[in-house]
Design a protein around this motif. Structure first.
Motif, short mmCIF file in Angstrom:
data_model
loop_
_atom_site.label_atom_id
_atom_site.label_comp_id
_atom_site.label_asym_id
_atom_site.label_seq_id
_atom_site.Cartn_x
_atom_site.Cartn_y
_atom_site.Cartn_z
N VAL A 211 29.71 30.17 32.32
CA VAL A 211 30.24 31.36 33.00
C VAL A 211 30.73 31.01 34.40
O VAL A 211 31.70 31.60 34.88
CB VAL A 211 29.20 32.50 33.06
N ILE A 212 30.07 30.06 35.04
CA ILE A 212 30.56 29.64 36.36
C ILE A 212 31.91 28.95 36.22
O ILE A 212 32.84 29.18 37.01
CB ILE A 212 29.54 28.72 37.06
N ARG A 213 32.04 28.10 35.20
CA ARG A 213 33.32 27.42 34.96
C ARG A 213 34.43 28.41 34.66
O ARG A 213 35.55 28.29 35.16
CB ARG A 213 33.17 26.44 33.80
N ASP A 214 34.12 29.41 33.82
CA ASP A 214 35.17 30.31 33.31
C ASP A 214 35.39 31.55 34.17
O ASP A 214 36.51 32.07 34.21
CB ASP A 214 34.83 30.74 31.88
N LEU A 215 34.34 32.07 34.82
CA LEU A 215 34.45 33.37 35.48
C LEU A 215 34.45 33.32 37.00
O LEU A 215 35.00 34.21 37.65
CB LEU A 215 33.31 34.30 35.01
N ALA A 216 33.77 32.33 37.58
CA ALA A 216 33.70 32.28 39.04
C ALA A 216 35.07 31.93 39.62
O ALA A 216 35.71 30.97 39.20
CB ALA A 216 32.65 31.25 39.47
N ASN A 217 35.50 32.72 40.60
CA ASN A 217 36.80 32.49 41.24
C ASN A 217 36.73 32.96 42.69
O ASN A 217 35.65 33.26 43.20
CB ASN A 217 37.92 33.20 40.48
N GLU A 218 37.89 33.05 43.33
CA GLU A 218 37.90 33.43 44.74
C GLU A 218 37.38 34.84 44.98
O GLU A 218 36.99 35.20 46.09
CB GLU A 218 39.33 33.29 45.31
N GLU A 219 37.36 35.68 43.93
CA GLU A 219 36.84 37.03 44.08
C GLU A 219 35.32 37.11 43.93
O GLU A 219 34.73 38.16 44.14
CB GLU A 219 37.50 37.96 43.05
N THR A 220 34.70 36.00 43.54
CA THR A 220 33.24 35.98 43.35
C THR A 220 32.56 35.82 44.70
O THR A 220 32.71 34.80 45.39
CB THR A 220 32.83 34.81 42.43
N ALA A 221 31.78 36.83 45.08
CA ALA A 221 31.09 36.81 46.37
C ALA A 221 29.78 36.03 46.29
O ALA A 221 29.47 35.24 47.19
CB ALA A 221 30.83 38.23 46.85
N ASN A 222 29.00 36.26 45.22
CA ASN A 222 27.69 35.63 45.10
C ASN A 222 27.37 35.31 43.65
O ASN A 222 27.81 36.03 42.73
CB ASN A 222 26.58 36.55 45.65
N ILE A 223 26.60 34.26 43.45
CA ILE A 223 26.05 33.92 42.13
C ILE A 223 24.53 33.81 42.31
O ILE A 223 24.05 32.90 43.01
CB ILE A 223 26.60 32.58 41.61
N TYR A 224 23.81 34.77 41.74
CA TYR A 224 22.35 34.79 41.89
C TYR A 224 21.69 34.27 40.62
O TYR A 224 22.05 34.66 39.51
CB TYR A 224 21.86 36.21 42.16
N VAL A 225 20.69 33.38 40.80
CA VAL A 225 19.94 32.82 39.68
C VAL A 225 18.46 33.05 39.95
O VAL A 225 17.97 32.71 41.04
CB VAL A 225 20.19 31.30 39.52
N ASP A 226 17.74 33.64 38.99
CA ASP A 226 16.32 33.92 39.23
C ASP A 226 15.38 32.83 38.73
O ASP A 226 14.16 33.00 38.70
CB ASP A 226 15.92 35.28 38.63
N SER A 227 15.94 31.69 38.30
CA SER A 227 15.14 30.55 37.86
C SER A 227 15.40 29.36 38.78
O SER A 227 16.55 28.94 38.95
CB SER A 227 15.49 30.17 36.42
N ARG A 228 14.34 28.83 39.39
CA ARG A 228 14.50 27.70 40.30
C ARG A 228 15.01 26.46 39.55
O ARG A 228 15.84 25.70 40.06
CB ARG A 228 13.17 27.39 40.98
N GLU A 229 14.53 26.27 38.31
CA GLU A 229 14.96 25.11 37.52
C GLU A 229 16.45 25.18 37.20
O GLU A 229 17.19 24.20 37.38
CB GLU A 229 14.14 25.04 36.22
N ILE A 230 16.90 26.34 36.70
CA ILE A 230 18.32 26.50 36.37
C ILE A 230 19.17 26.44 37.63
O ILE A 230 20.29 25.90 37.62
CB ILE A 230 18.56 27.83 35.61
N HIS A 231 18.65 26.97 38.74
CA HIS A 231 19.39 26.92 40.00
C HIS A 231 19.65 25.47 40.40
O HIS A 231 20.75 25.12 40.85
CB HIS A 231 18.61 27.65 41.10
N GLY A 232 18.64 24.61 40.21
CA GLY A 232 18.81 23.19 40.53
C GLY A 232 19.88 22.54 39.68
O GLY A 232 20.71 21.77 40.18
N LYS A 233 19.88 22.85 38.37
CA LYS A 233 20.89 22.29 37.47
C LYS A 233 22.28 22.79 37.83
O LYS A 233 23.26 22.04 37.76
CB LYS A 233 20.55 22.65 36.02
#
Length: 484
Positions: A213-235
């Motif tokens: 989803v980061i590859r396909d959806l994140a763009n200049e209009e994306t203000a924040n990407i929040y992840v509630d898992s520390r492990e996934i956040h690291g990856k």
């Protein structure tokens, strides 16, 4: 910037919500035990060729054989469509890619025309052209990207077609070149692996949901990407650093005690998206019915009475409905044929305005949509590309009581079924034993009250005693009749 991506991770499940202007517009769910297959590349074997359908079934190692149609195969398009037997034979080994997941009883849909995406580009190894996303409207920018791709593709000696994605709009040459290098390495890896692995086997697996989803959806209009898992956040930090460096400052770990989806009311929106009725702020409502063949959406004024006239009320309700329908299509991931019954409008200018607004609201949909026509009955017919299960099919199953009909037989109907069944038993068994009816409380209650005269007449007719026993665990349609 008004978009936010929320990534919620629990054991065996990952969910991603796309928030736009404070509203949930899309939801993606991936379960470890049932991961989506779209984008995966397999080495498979042709099991059966169907000349009448110009298609074949291919074994790629799944529980059901996958479906490959001739239109999804590579052959010179300037030539007439060949017979499927000219391209495929039983036992033939193929490298194929999943275009659509297994939906219901249908197997996965395959293509031999491979498509390998990166952040800014899509490589189609068997093509021979350069394409640019239609959402990049500036002709100057389109020309810049085309000439850049021609130059870089020649340098990397990368075969096939390259499609420039919307995310590449305004991106510098160094980033595009990095993407091209990644695709070149990946294609080389796929070519090597397909030569050495057994059949059927997985050659290449699409990225996990968070990275995808980061590859396909994140763009200049994306203000924040929040992840509630520390492990996934690291990856994701590693992934973003490598492929999407512009998102590094926007990727954040959410450590709050309150669940991330609760904070943005996503859980509430999910529950509403599983309901048939959708309320409009004006007081009107939509009725959304999803079937195997199509989805129907009915617009109603409900309690909205408007101000000036009936036409004005209808127009305002339809205008509001266009926005809500476009959102519900994305949130519920409804695909295939969709029929929309807007409220009838007398004025042609109002009808045109509603259609323009509806088309505008569909522009942000990542799935391909097409409004085919407005029928003589005023029904809007459209299609939306379906590549994965709808939210309802993903999260729900058919009701064990009604078997997916959406309704159950009344207690009265069940009583009459019981009477008929007792008559069958009487003719089948010569024993003079009576009968005991075991059924749901509502059915037994009706047999002892409203249907008591009928029970008495039946006992007199068959010359046997009928007893009743309540079973709270039975559904309303369930019953048993035993000799007593």
């Amino acid at each position: 910037m008004s978009d936010e991506l929320l990534i919620n991770v629990t054991p065996m499940e990952c969910r991603v919500a796309l928030i736009q202007n404070g509203t949930v517009n899309e939801l993606f769910v991936e379960r470890t035990v049932k991961r989506g297959l779209v984008g995966n590349i397999y080495k498979g074997k042709v099991v059966r060729v169907l000349p009448g359908m110009q298609a074949a079934f291919v074994d790629i190692g799944l529980s059901r054989t996958a479906f490959l149609h001739i239109n999804d195969m590579v052959w010179p398009r300037h030539q007439p469509t060949p017979n499927v037997f000219e391209l495929l034979q039983p036992g033939q080994i193929l490298t194929v890619q999943v275009m659509k997941d297994m939906l219901g009883t249908k197997g996965a849909r395959l293509s031999t025309d491979l498509s390998i995406p990166s952040r800014y580009l899509v490589l189609m190894p068997y093509g021979n052209h350069i394409g640019v996303s239609q959402r990049i409207e500036s002709e100057e920018e389109r020309d810049r990207l085309r000439s850049m791709i021609e130059r870089i593709q020649t340098e990397h000696k990368l075969p096939g077609s390259v499609i420039v994605r919307t995310a590449a709009d305004g991106i510098d040459e160094a980033s595009i070149a990095q993407d091209m290098a990644y695709l070149a390495k990946l294609w080389e890896y796929i070519q090597k692996k397909q030569k050495i692995i057994a059949v059927p086997s997985l050659i290449f697996e699409e990225l996990p949901l968070p990275q995808r989803v980061i590859r396909d959806l994140a763009n200049e209009e994306t203000a924040n990407i929040y992840v509630d898992s520390r492990e996934i956040h690291g990856k994701l930090q590693e992934f973003v650093c490598e492929f999407v460096p512009s998102m590094q400052s926007r990727l954040q770990h959410y450590p709050g005690e309150r669940p991330l989806f609760d904070l943005y009311n996503v859980e509430e929106d999910i529950q509403k998206a599983l309901q048939t009725r959708v309320a409009l702020k004006s007081g009107g409502y939509l009725m959304i019915d999803q079937t195997e063949a199509m989805t129907t959406i009915d617009v109603n004024t409900g309690s909205y009475v408007g101000g000036r006239s009936l036409e004005d009320t209808v127009f305002k309700t339809n205008m509001e409905a266009t926005q809500v329908i476009a959102r519900q299509l994305r949130l519920r991931n409804l695909g295939g044929i969709i029929i929309i019954d807007f409220i009838d409008m007398q004025e042609a200018v109002h009808r045109e305005e509603v259609m323009k607004q509806f088309e505008k609201n569909l522009e942000r949909d990542h799935a391909k949509t097409k409004i085919t026509q407005v029928s003589e009955l005023g029904l809007v017919e459209m299609t939306r590309k379906r590549t994965r299960e709808s939210l309802e099919h993903l999260l729900c199953e058919s009701c064990p009581t009604c078997q997916g009909r959406g309704y159950v037989k009344t207690a009265e109907t069940v009583c009459y079924e019981i009477f008929r069944e007792i008559l069958r038993y009487t003719r089948a068994y010569e024993s003079q034993s009576g009968f005991t009816v075991i059924a749901h409380p509502s059915v037994i209650d009706r047999l002892l009250t409203a249907e008591a005269p009928a029970v008495a007449d039946l006992e007199h007719f068959i010359h046997r005693v009928i007893k009743f026993q309540v079973e709270n665990l039975y559904t309303q349609e369930q019953y048993d009749i035993i000799l007593s």
